[in-house]
Design a protein around this motif. Structure first.
Motif, mmCIF file in Angstrom:
data_model
loop_
_atom_site.group_PDB
_atom_site.id
_atom_site.type_symbol
_atom_site.label_atom_id
_atom_site.label_comp_id
_atom_site.label_asym_id
_atom_site.label_seq_id
_atom_site.Cartn_x
_atom_site.Cartn_y
_atom_site.Cartn_z
ATOM 1 N N VAL A 183 0.859 -1.182 0.000
ATOM 2 C CA VAL A 183 0.000 0.000 0.000
ATOM 3 C C VAL A 183 0.895 1.231 0.000
ATOM 4 N N ILE A 184 0.601 2.171 -0.865
ATOM 5 C CA ILE A 184 1.342 3.429 -0.909
ATOM 6 C C ILE A 184 0.469 4.506 -0.302
ATOM 7 N N SER A 185 1.018 5.215 0.663
ATOM 8 C CA SER A 185 0.269 6.317 1.271
ATOM 9 C C SER A 185 1.158 7.547 1.327
ATOM 10 N N ASN A 186 0.538 8.688 1.221
ATOM 11 C CA ASN A 186 1.270 9.947 1.287
ATOM 12 C C ASN A 186 1.083 10.558 2.660
ATOM 13 N N ARG A 187 2.172 10.880 3.294
ATOM 14 C CA ARG A 187 2.130 11.455 4.629
ATOM 15 C C ARG A 187 2.827 12.812 4.613
#
Length: 92
Positions: free
Chosen positions: A58-62
């Motif tokens: 899963v790719i998430s932007n933080r």
């Protein structure tokens, strides 16, 4: 509540927390074994009986608050607010 009752409750709490830690460790070991099997089969989805197990990337932007604080400390400070909470701890 008497002092003896309080000590008994603290000791019971310590025992339950120990049981919880052991159960979490066992669950983590089982989870790791399932993940190892999925790695061995080179799959992100595995069907086992009635269960479908997925272990996907899963790719998430933080938001990088540390970098933002360095680049724009005044703006960071303007949008930072103090929050009050209570912490429960028992020490021997």
């Amino acid at each position: 509540m008497s002092r003896n009752e309080l000590v008994a409750k603290i000791e019971a709490l310590n025992e339950w927390e120990s049981v919880i830690e052991e159960a979490k460790a066992e669950a983590d070991a089982l989870r790791d074994a399932i993940k190892a099997e999925m790695l061995e089969r080179e799959t992100e989805e595995l069907t086992a009986g009635q269960y479908i197990v997925r272990w996907t990337s899963v790719i998430s932007n933080r938001f990088d608050t540390t970098a933002f604080k360095k680049v724009m400390p005044d703006v960071y400070k303007a949008y930072t607010k103090a929050v009050s909470s209570r912490r429960f701890s028992i020490s021997a």
